[in-house]
Enzyme design. Structure first.
Site, PDB file in Angstrom:
ATOM      1  N   GLU A 498      -0.978  -1.418  -1.161  1.00 26.14           N
ATOM      2  CA  GLU A 498      -0.188  -2.068  -2.338  1.00 26.14           C
ATOM      3  C   GLU A 498       0.084  -3.422  -2.602  1.00 26.14           C
ATOM      4  OE1 GLU A 498       3.335   0.328  -2.984  1.00 26.14           O
ATOM      5  OE2 GLU A 498       2.380   2.412  -2.796  1.00 26.14           O
ATOM      6  N   GLY A 499      -0.964  -4.347  -2.234  1.00 27.19           N
ATOM      7  CA  GLY A 499      -1.031  -5.484  -2.568  1.00 27.19           C
ATOM      8  C   GLY A 499      -0.921  -6.173  -1.152  1.00 27.19           C
TER       9      GLY A 499
END
Length: 810
Positions: A498-499
């Site tokens: 997620e990043g």
């Protein structure tokens, strides 16, 4: 009046009005009155009035100001403004700002912070946590899951579906639970304390995935068909974004969809021919429906004139010909269902696009808007739940485990990492509570979600390392009784997904924060992109002069706070927390000032100065995290017993803010400007320190002693004392050890001998023989010895048990 007195008055008045952020017209009128006073006393003459007129008239007369000041600056601004890609623009536009914007203003409104309602569970949510979640935790054997089966058991999968664990975000009208973000966070925290595989399996479908995308953007037909099936567990969803060629740069995905006509189920329809190669997709190996992100093209203009429509999201059943799923990745011995998926010439009707044909090319906007919510819940909550469980377990272990004839938790070398675990647990729970509360208020906090994703996963990693150091060999040896090792092994997973955290810190937190949270920068950017030249000039003029006043104010506030130590700044409370509010306000002004000067002096280069951006982001982040702690302390009734936890968390954040600013100034490209800024911010040098040894001692002692403060720290974790749950065994043994210590001392006194604190069953025999204790006390000693041995024991195996069962088949 002497001219020197008038000049002192002029400087003081200018500073006061800048500090107070008075309007331009009020500033001009007030200064003009001072000029009149100076004229009356013959210290101001014609030249001074002429100079005043030359400055005051152009900036107060709108037409002149716009033509000779704002218009040339707007032209220059358009030239130096860094070029922003379409995906960057959509990311900036996604989500909302909340208290993060207050922290960027240089003078946070603390009353507003404390007026936000405290998140609370509904009766249904509380029942779910105490019922199905508690039962689920009792069903899961993490060693069986991670070592023997590499999956959750069939019984657990069925329980998840029957009790709608995959439907926490789905609305009740579709058969879902429709839980608040706060409730979702509590559920995930409790599950993570038992099994990371379990928490990941539940978290992903309730985060960025088909369920969220369908509810926000799906057509009515899509919602009516899929959402009830997802709620019942009849469909297992996954969402495929990452590819071998596009990881953190998700906007560069090479996967394609070509609009064309082709037969589908015997009929020729308008549709999309898809080709993709994705990896790292959670639930992909077992998914029945695949959310897919791809770049959509319309070479034959079948739905419009645009050839390249951009990133699009579609929902595709996985039983269609050409789709490959089933193979798995093996992420660091935490084997949640995760794997690759490929599609070769997969044709689907065009109404498989989420939201229908009208949403073609809108996929990136859909993703970043949903990510601004989901990223604030799943990974931060999983990290927080893991650290809360670790804090209780490590505190208990430190009190139970003895070396050198005393509990290891009494050693200063153990107190230091133990305090870090406890302080971080308090801070992390505060941050997840405040962030999920913002979502429940209707916010989509894109900057806050990046802050908590980065910092809480990093704190989880550092906390699990500290816990491993304290446990020593107990943490190293894998087996059913090891409650740390899988968390330690799997920590990099949360850091990466997620990043990736490097990207999040270097580019996202401040990159979005500077634009979204600053009161004027976004307005200036929007004005520069406005096609109506008159509207653009009006908007830019308003934003520009507001920005100038804002900048002058923050310079004044920073210098005043530095010279006075911020002691004269207001705070909502006059107790031990007053100083924290004052220092956070001071650093807020510093952040606002540094941001303006960095943007002005570096211009477009600031986008490429990632370490400058990262340090500014660190300042914003720790301002937010400390604010969350102060809000938690207030929401929980300002309990004096919690003060050590609050003080540790806030003082650590304040020190980190100071360190970030110091490092930024040491590395600021313009050295003359850096020295000037250092004088304004740190005229007497840096002075804040990490939490003291005494504070470490208080936090470490709190973790080792049953109390209401310790209960609040571990609230809602799975601590069932059923004889099987290791965390329940730890809690029970901790209480028993403390209860046995006076009994043990009584026996040692009776037999006039200092015994080692082990073999407590034999100690009980000695006590009974000496008539020093009762039968009840003897039974407690025997029970405690059993618990003590269970806590300090490590697993061992027959050699054959460690050989992979299918090794002979290879």
């Amino acid at each position: 009046m002497d001219i020197s007195l008038w000049l002192i008055a002029a400087v003081s008045l200018t500073w006061f009005m800048s500090y107070s952020r008075v309007s331009l017209s009020s500033f001009t009128i007030t200064f003009m009155i001072l000029m009149v006073v100076g004229t009356f006393f013959n210290v101001i003459g014609f030249v001074s009035w002429l100079l005043f007129a030359v400055i005051a008239l152009p900036i107060n007369l709108t037409n002149i100001r716009q033509q000779f000041i704002s218009m040339p600056l707007l032209t220059l601004f358009k030239k130096i403004m860094p070029k922003m890609s379409e995906t960057e623009q959509q990311a900036i536009d996604a989500g909302t700002t909340w208290f993060d914007a207050e922290l960027f203003r240089g003078n946070p409104n603390w009353t507003r912070l404390h007026n936000y309602p405290q998140p609370r569970l509904s009766a249904q949510e509380k029942t779910f946590l105490e019922g199905p979640v508690e039962s689920l935790c009792a069903m899961v054997d993490d060693w069986q899951t991670t070592h023997e089966m590499a999956d959750l058991s069939p019984e657990v999968w069925q329980f998840l579906k029957e009790n709608k664990f995959f439907a926490m975000i789905i609305k009740k009208k579709y058969g879902g639970l429709e839980f608040s973000a706060f409730a979702q966070s509590r559920v995930l925290q409790k599950l993570t304390g038992v099994s990371s595989v379990l928490a990941s399996t539940v978290g992903v479908p309730n985060s960025l995935g088909p369920g969220e995308l369908l509810q926000e953007y799906g057509t009515q037909a899509q919602q009516d068909y899929y959402l009830p099936r997802l709620a019942k567990g009849e469909e297992i969803p996954c969402f495929a974004l990452t590819s071998p060629e596009a990881g953190s740069d998700a906007g560069a995905i090479p996967d394609t969809g070509i609009i064309c006509r082709q037969k589908f189920e015997g009929k020729e329809v308008l549709g999309i021919k898809l080709n993709w190669d994705k990896r790292y997709i959670t639930l992909a190996p077992i998914a029945t429906v695949l959310g897919l992100a791809f770049k959509l093209e319309d070479p034959n203009s079948l739905i419009g004139d645009k050839k390249e429509l951009g990133i699009t999201c579609a929902l595709i059943p996985t039983d269609i010909e050409g789709i490959t799923i089933g193979r798995r990745h093996f992420p660091l011995n935490v084997p949640f269902q995760n794997g690759p998926t490929q599609g070769k010439d997969v044709f689907v009707p065009i109404d498989y696009i989420i939201g229908g044909k009208e949403m073609a090319g809108q996929g990136w906007r859909m993703l970043v808007e949903c990510l601004s919510v989901g990223r604030a819940i799943t990974l931060p909550s999983n990290s927080t739940g893991g650290v809360k469980a670790t804090a209780l377990a490590t505190g208990a272990y430190s009190r139970i485990r003895r070396q050198f004839k005393l509990p290891i938790g009494k050693m200063e070398g153990i107190e230091e990492p133990l305090a870090r675990i406890g302080g971080n647990a308090y801070l992390m729970d505060a941050a997840t509570t405040m962030s999920s509360g913002a979502i429940d208020l209707g916010e989509k906090p894109s900057v806050i979600s990046a802050i908590v994703k980065y910092h809480l996963t990093e704190k989880m990693r550092s906390s699990i390392i500290d816990a491993m150091d304290i446990h020593g060999g107990k943490g190293v040896c894998l087996g059913p009784s090891n409650y740390l090792a899988r968390g330690y092994q799997g920590a990099p997973i949360a850091i990466t997904v997620e990043g990736a955290n490097i990207l999040t810190r270097s580019l996202i937190i401040y990159g979005q924060g500077a634009i979204r949270c600053h009161p004027y920068v976004l307005a200036e950017l929007q004005a520069a992109n406005e096609t109506d030249s008159e509207q653009a000039l009006n908007d830019f003029d308003h934003a520009l002069f507001g920005h100038i006043g804002f900048s002058l104010s923050n310079i004044s506030r920073s210098l005043w706070s530095s010279l006075t130590g911020a002691h004269f700044l207001s705070a909502p409370f006059g107790d031990q927390t007053k100083r924290y509010y004052q220092l956070l306000t001071r650093f807020s002004a510093n952040l606002a000032m540094l941001s303006d000067i960095a943007m002005l002096s570096l211009g477009a280069d600031l986008k490429r100065k990632e370490r400058i951006s990262a340090r500014l982001g660190d300042v914003l982040s720790h301002l937010y995290l400390a604010s969350a702690c102060l809000k938690r302390f207030n929401d929980e009734g300002r309990q004096s017993d919690d003060l050590p936890l609050l003080q540790w968390a806030v003082e650590d954040s304040l020190f980190n803010i100071q360190q970030a600013i110091d490092a930024l100034l040491n590395n600021f490209p313009n050295r003359w400007l850096a020295h000037t800024l250092r004088f304004i911010i740190f005229p007497f040098g840096t002075w804040l320190t990490r939490p003291s040894d005494q504070l470490d001692h208080q936090v470490a002692r709190l973790l080792q002693t049953p109390s209401k403060a310790r209960d609040r720290l571990g609230k809602w974790q799975y601590l069932a004392r059923d004889g099987k749950n290791i965390f329940g065994i730890l809690e029970q043994t901790l209480e028993d050890i403390i209860a046995c210590e006076p009994i043990f001392a009584k026996i040692c006194t009776a037999i006039d001998k200092k015994l080692p604190f082990y073999h407590l069953d034999k100690v009980a025999e000695l006590g009974l023989a000496a008539n020093a204790i009762t039968e009840k006390e003897a039974k407690l000693l025997i029970k405690t010895e059993q618990g003590r041995k269970a806590v300090i024991s490590v697993d061992d195996f027959d050699n054959s048990e460690l050989i992979a069962t299918n090794v002979g088949d290879k």
